[in-house]
Design a protein around this motif. Structure first.
Motif, PDB file in Angstrom:
ATOM      1  N   THR A   9       0.795  -1.227   0.000  1.00 41.17           N
ATOM      2  CA  THR A   9       0.000   0.000   0.000  1.00 41.17           C
ATOM      3  C   THR A   9       0.827   1.275   0.000  1.00 41.17           C
ATOM      4  N   ARG A  10       2.151   1.124   0.156  1.00 41.64           N
ATOM      5  CA  ARG A  10       3.034   2.295   0.171  1.00 41.64           C
ATOM      6  C   ARG A  10       4.228   2.043  -0.745  1.00 41.64           C
ATOM      7  N   VAL A  15       6.125  -6.015   4.923  1.00 39.42           N
ATOM      8  CA  VAL A  15       4.873  -6.712   5.182  1.00 39.42           C
ATOM      9  C   VAL A  15       5.196  -8.053   5.835  1.00 39.42           C
ATOM     10  N   ASN A  16       4.645  -8.288   7.012  1.00 45.87           N
ATOM     11  CA  ASN A  16       4.870  -9.548   7.711  1.00 45.87           C
ATOM     12  C   ASN A  16       4.119 -10.656   6.970  1.00 45.87           C
ATOM     13  N   VAL A  17       4.859 -11.600   6.407  1.00 46.81           N
ATOM     14  CA  VAL A  17       4.271 -12.694   5.634  1.00 46.81           C
ATOM     15  C   VAL A  17       4.523 -14.050   6.294  1.00 46.81           C
ATOM     16  N   CYS A 114       9.623  -7.241   1.508  1.00 46.08           N
ATOM     17  CA  CYS A 114      10.158  -5.878   1.522  1.00 46.08           C
ATOM     18  C   CYS A 114       9.818  -5.174   0.209  1.00 46.08           C
ATOM     19  N   GLU A 115       8.937  -4.219   0.271  1.00 44.66           N
ATOM     20  CA  GLU A 115       8.526  -3.432  -0.901  1.00 44.66           C
ATOM     21  C   GLU A 115       9.352  -2.159  -0.961  1.00 44.66           C
ATOM     22  N   PHE A 116       9.942  -1.893  -2.135  1.00 41.65           N
ATOM     23  CA  PHE A 116      10.734  -0.680  -2.311  1.00 41.65           C
ATOM     24  C   PHE A 116      10.268   0.170  -3.485  1.00 41.65           C
ATOM     25  N   ASP A 117       9.240  -0.258  -4.212  1.00 40.51           N
ATOM     26  CA  ASP A 117       8.770   0.480  -5.391  1.00 40.51           C
ATOM     27  C   ASP A 117       7.266   0.273  -5.580  1.00 40.51           C
ATOM     28  N   GLY A 118       6.525   0.452  -4.499  1.00 44.56           N
ATOM     29  CA  GLY A 118       5.077   0.225  -4.541  1.00 44.56           C
ATOM     30  C   GLY A 118       4.315   1.522  -4.657  1.00 44.56           C
ATOM     31  N   PRO A 119       3.042   1.440  -4.405  1.00 44.15           N
ATOM     32  CA  PRO A 119       2.305   0.225  -4.077  1.00 44.15           C
ATOM     33  C   PRO A 119       2.070  -0.637  -5.318  1.00 44.15           C
ATOM     34  N   ARG A 120       2.035  -1.936  -5.088  1.00 41.11           N
ATOM     35  CA  ARG A 120       1.867  -2.895  -6.182  1.00 41.11           C
ATOM     36  C   ARG A 120       1.261  -4.186  -5.648  1.00 41.11           C
TER      37      ARG A 120
END
Length: 131
Positions: A9-10, A15-17, A114-120
């Motif tokens: 979302t950011r 995100v805890n998966v 670990c998202e570094f280029d979201g949101p997606r």
């Protein structure tokens, strides 16, 4: 191999998966082995770190932002060069021992997408291998 969709979302977030990995381990029926979590994206990664205190995830993102700032003079001009560097620093896979049919994580450990280029919407692959 299980494939999990992770919706972020950011632009940057952890995100805890862990629960997704636990489900894959349970579905596999494997009692002793290793769970391999792999992220097939060049601007995202996966790591194991503290899951009890959300400030740890914020500190990790802040440290990565200092190491690879968005506003740096990058040669790659798509606007996400920092995300490629952060994904390389974090890594695209982790291997977690499976013991007695469960992840052998430490008391406070969790698995984070670990998202570094979201949101997606992203994919994460989980393979549980007998050992």
């Amino acid at each position: 191999m299980d494939t999990v969709l992770v919706r972020t979302t950011r632009r940057e977030e952890l995100v805890n998966v862990t629960e997704h990995v636990e489900v894959a381990v349970a579905r596999s029926g494997i009692r002793e082995g290793v769970a391999v979590v792999w992220v097939p994206h060049t601007t995202a990664g996966v790591t194991v770190n503290e899951g009890a205190d959300p400030s740890v995830a914020r500190d990790l993102l802040a440290a990565l932002a200092r190491l690879a700032p968005l506003s740096s003079a990058w040669e790659h001009r798509e606007g996400n060069s920092d995300a490629h560097v952060k994904a390389t620093l974090v890594g695209s896979s982790v291997a977690i021992p499976v013991h007695d049919g469960a992840l052998a994580l430490g008391t406070w450990q969790a698995v984070f997408f670990c998202e570094f280029d979201g949101p997606r919407q992203r994919r994460m692959a989980i393979s549980v291998l007998a050992g």
